[in-house]
Structure formats: C-alpha cells, structure tokens
Design a protein around this motif. Structure first.
Motif, PDB file in Angstrom:
ATOM      1  N   ILE A  17     -20.846  61.049  17.617  1.00 53.45           N
ATOM      2  CA  ILE A  17     -19.854  60.812  16.449  1.00 53.45           C
ATOM      3  C   ILE A  17     -19.140  61.970  16.194  1.00 53.45           C
ATOM      4  O   ILE A  17     -17.982  62.025  16.003  1.00 53.45           O
ATOM      5  CB  ILE A  17     -20.689  60.186  15.278  1.00 53.45           C
ATOM      6  CG1 ILE A  17     -21.118  58.398  15.507  1.00 53.45           C
ATOM      7  CG2 ILE A  17     -19.705  60.098  13.860  1.00 53.45           C
ATOM      8  CD1 ILE A  17     -22.170  58.061  14.463  1.00 53.45           C
ATOM      9  N   LEU A  18     -19.933  63.124  15.812  1.00 56.14           N
ATOM     10  CA  LEU A  18     -19.206  64.404  15.868  1.00 56.14           C
ATOM     11  C   LEU A  18     -18.116  64.592  16.733  1.00 56.14           C
ATOM     12  O   LEU A  18     -16.969  65.372  16.268  1.00 56.14           O
ATOM     13  CB  LEU A  18     -20.434  65.449  15.905  1.00 56.14           C
ATOM     14  CG  LEU A  18     -21.174  65.745  14.513  1.00 56.14           C
ATOM     15  CD1 LEU A  18     -22.151  66.580  14.679  1.00 56.14           C
ATOM     16  CD2 LEU A  18     -20.400  65.811  13.468  1.00 56.14           C
ATOM     17  N   PHE A  19     -18.366  64.501  18.047  1.00 58.79           N
ATOM     18  CA  PHE A  19     -17.359  64.681  19.091  1.00 58.79           C
ATOM     19  C   PHE A  19     -16.093  63.568  18.872  1.00 58.79           C
ATOM     20  O   PHE A  19     -14.897  64.255  18.999  1.00 58.79           O
ATOM     21  CB  PHE A  19     -17.808  64.350  20.626  1.00 58.79           C
ATOM     22  CG  PHE A  19     -18.499  65.688  21.113  1.00 58.79           C
ATOM     23  CD1 PHE A  19     -17.867  66.384  22.097  1.00 58.79           C
ATOM     24  CD2 PHE A  19     -20.039  66.133  20.730  1.00 58.79           C
ATOM     25  CE1 PHE A  19     -18.454  67.611  22.745  1.00 58.79           C
ATOM     26  CE2 PHE A  19     -20.451  67.232  21.282  1.00 58.79           C
ATOM     27  CZ  PHE A  19     -19.689  68.078  22.004  1.00 58.79           C
ATOM     28  N   GLY A  20     -16.538  62.488  18.545  1.00 63.37           N
ATOM     29  CA  GLY A  20     -15.167  61.539  18.384  1.00 63.37           C
ATOM     30  C   GLY A  20     -14.614  61.994  17.056  1.00 63.37           C
ATOM     31  O   GLY A  20     -13.374  62.046  17.050  1.00 63.37           O
ATOM     32  N   GLY A  46     -28.888  66.580  21.015  1.00 61.38           N
ATOM     33  CA  GLY A  46     -28.007  65.854  21.349  1.00 61.38           C
ATOM     34  C   GLY A  46     -26.949  65.904  22.162  1.00 61.38           C
ATOM     35  O   GLY A  46     -26.104  65.485  22.360  1.00 61.38           O
ATOM     36  N   ALA A  47     -27.432  66.700  23.543  1.00 63.28           N
ATOM     37  CA  ALA A  47     -26.709  66.570  24.450  1.00 63.28           C
ATOM     38  C   ALA A  47     -25.967  65.606  25.334  1.00 63.28           C
ATOM     39  O   ALA A  47     -24.982  65.426  25.881  1.00 63.28           O
ATOM     40  CB  ALA A  47     -27.416  67.638  25.601  1.00 63.28           C
ATOM     41  N   PHE A  48     -27.023  64.514  25.138  1.00 66.39           N
ATOM     42  CA  PHE A  48     -26.547  63.219  25.976  1.00 66.39           C
ATOM     43  C   PHE A  48     -25.420  62.638  25.230  1.00 66.39           C
ATOM     44  O   PHE A  48     -24.504  62.133  25.845  1.00 66.39           O
ATOM     45  CB  PHE A  48     -27.656  62.238  26.050  1.00 66.39           C
ATOM     46  CG  PHE A  48     -27.212  61.043  26.775  1.00 66.39           C
ATOM     47  CD1 PHE A  48     -27.103  60.848  28.101  1.00 66.39           C
ATOM     48  CD2 PHE A  48     -26.737  59.675  26.235  1.00 66.39           C
ATOM     49  CE1 PHE A  48     -26.810  59.656  28.874  1.00 66.39           C
ATOM     50  CE2 PHE A  48     -26.500  58.585  26.772  1.00 66.39           C
ATOM     51  CZ  PHE A  48     -26.488  58.505  27.968  1.00 66.39           C
ATOM     52  N   GLY A  49     -25.559  62.661  23.756  1.00 68.48           N
ATOM     53  CA  GLY A  49     -24.529  62.194  22.925  1.00 68.48           C
ATOM     54  C   GLY A  49     -23.173  63.045  23.024  1.00 68.48           C
ATOM     55  O   GLY A  49     -21.952  62.445  23.088  1.00 68.48           O
ATOM     56  N   GLY A  50     -23.360  64.523  23.319  1.00 69.17           N
ATOM     57  CA  GLY A  50     -22.244  65.265  23.426  1.00 69.17           C
ATOM     58  C   GLY A  50     -21.612  65.046  24.806  1.00 69.17           C
ATOM     59  O   GLY A  50     -20.245  65.106  24.723  1.00 69.17           O
ATOM     60  N   PHE A  51     -22.544  64.949  25.890  1.00 69.56           N
ATOM     61  CA  PHE A  51     -21.868  64.454  27.258  1.00 69.56           C
ATOM     62  C   PHE A  51     -21.220  63.097  27.358  1.00 69.56           C
ATOM     63  O   PHE A  51     -20.103  63.084  27.472  1.00 69.56           O
ATOM     64  CB  PHE A  51     -22.991  64.476  27.995  1.00 69.56           C
ATOM     65  CG  PHE A  51     -22.543  64.316  29.538  1.00 69.56           C
ATOM     66  CD1 PHE A  51     -21.886  65.171  30.216  1.00 69.56           C
ATOM     67  CD2 PHE A  51     -22.816  63.038  30.322  1.00 69.56           C
ATOM     68  CE1 PHE A  51     -21.629  65.293  31.588  1.00 69.56           C
ATOM     69  CE2 PHE A  51     -22.413  63.159  31.691  1.00 69.56           C
ATOM     70  CZ  PHE A  51     -22.055  64.076  32.117  1.00 69.56           C
ATOM     71  N   GLY A  53     -19.851  61.842  24.587  1.00 72.03           N
ATOM     72  CA  GLY A  53     -18.535  61.906  23.700  1.00 72.03           C
ATOM     73  C   GLY A  53     -17.570  62.725  24.452  1.00 72.03           C
ATOM     74  O   GLY A  53     -16.190  62.380  24.110  1.00 72.03           O
ATOM     75  N   MET A  54     -17.864  63.516  25.257  1.00 70.80           N
ATOM     76  CA  MET A  54     -16.835  64.532  25.968  1.00 70.80           C
ATOM     77  C   MET A  54     -15.993  63.727  26.935  1.00 70.80           C
ATOM     78  O   MET A  54     -14.728  63.778  26.922  1.00 70.80           O
ATOM     79  CB  MET A  54     -17.704  65.728  26.893  1.00 70.80           C
ATOM     80  CG  MET A  54     -18.072  66.633  26.026  1.00 70.80           C
ATOM     81  SD  MET A  54     -19.023  67.933  27.190  1.00 70.80           S
ATOM     82  CE  MET A  54     -18.038  68.337  27.981  1.00 70.80           C
ATOM     83  N   PHE A  55     -16.492  62.724  27.501  1.00 71.94           N
ATOM     84  CA  PHE A  55     -15.847  61.875  28.537  1.00 71.94           C
ATOM     85  C   PHE A  55     -15.468  60.810  27.882  1.00 71.94           C
ATOM     86  O   PHE A  55     -14.377  60.301  28.344  1.00 71.94           O
ATOM     87  CB  PHE A  55     -16.953  61.349  29.607  1.00 71.94           C
ATOM     88  CG  PHE A  55     -17.069  62.685  30.734  1.00 71.94           C
ATOM     89  CD1 PHE A  55     -16.073  63.094  31.518  1.00 71.94           C
ATOM     90  CD2 PHE A  55     -17.955  63.654  30.258  1.00 71.94           C
ATOM     91  CE1 PHE A  55     -16.125  64.094  32.377  1.00 71.94           C
ATOM     92  CE2 PHE A  55     -18.382  64.785  31.127  1.00 71.94           C
ATOM     93  CZ  PHE A  55     -17.213  65.155  32.153  1.00 71.94           C
ATOM     94  N   SER A  56     -15.839  60.191  27.104  1.00 73.12           N
ATOM     95  CA  SER A  56     -15.306  58.668  26.404  1.00 73.12           C
ATOM     96  C   SER A  56     -14.175  59.259  25.575  1.00 73.12           C
ATOM     97  O   SER A  56     -13.237  58.365  25.311  1.00 73.12           O
ATOM     98  CB  SER A  56     -16.374  58.000  25.630  1.00 73.12           C
ATOM     99  OG  SER A  56     -17.086  58.780  24.600  1.00 73.12           O
TER     100      SER A  56
END
Length: 86
Positions: A17-20, A46-51, A53-56
């Motif tokens: 969510i933070l990346f979004g 939260g690396a998986f969520g960051g990863f 988020g980076m791509f989506s």
C-alpha cells in the motif's frame, strides 16, 4: 496460523500500500513518502510487498537503491519464512 506468518502477511500488505500511495502522490505532485521509509518497511519484513508494489505500480524500478536490494531481500525473507514454517 503462526504469529510470524501473520506479521509477514500484514507487513507486506502495508508495504504494498505504501508503494501505491507513494506512486499516486508522485503522479499528483504531492508530498511523498521518503525512500528511507519505503526501504525500512522492506527491511523489516515487507520486501515481497515492496517488490510486488514496484512492479504493479511501475514505481522505483529504475532506482538502484530499490532495484537490487528489494528482490534480494524478498528471496531472503521468503526462505526465512519457509524455514520457520517447516
């Protein structure tokens, strides 16, 4: 479900969510979430969520500060979670 798995799921949802939110703020030229905050959430699990988020969101994928450490952290964290579960 083990507490470590619950933590891992929650921290990854928050990081995603933070990346979004940061991408949305970047597009609307508003105050941004500091890169240090995004990286901190990746480091604390939260690396998986960051990863994801980076791509989506197509966000931070060209920055070397994120491009290499976040996928590496994702692999490390997934291995650790797997080992904790077995």
């Amino acid at each position: 479900m083990q507490p470590i798995l619950i933590y891992y799921i929650i921290i990854n949802i928050i990081t995603y969510i933070l990346f979004g939110v940061d991408k949305l703020k970047a597009k609307t030229h508003r105050w941004r979430i500091p890169e240090a905050t995004l990286l901190f959430f990746c480091i604390i699990g939260g690396a998986f969520g960051g990863f994801a988020g980076m791509f989506s969101f197509h966000h931070k994928i060209r920055k070397n500060k994120f491009r290499y450490p976040v996928p590496l952290l994702t692999i490390i964290q997934l291995v650790l979670i797997y080992r904790c579960m077995h």
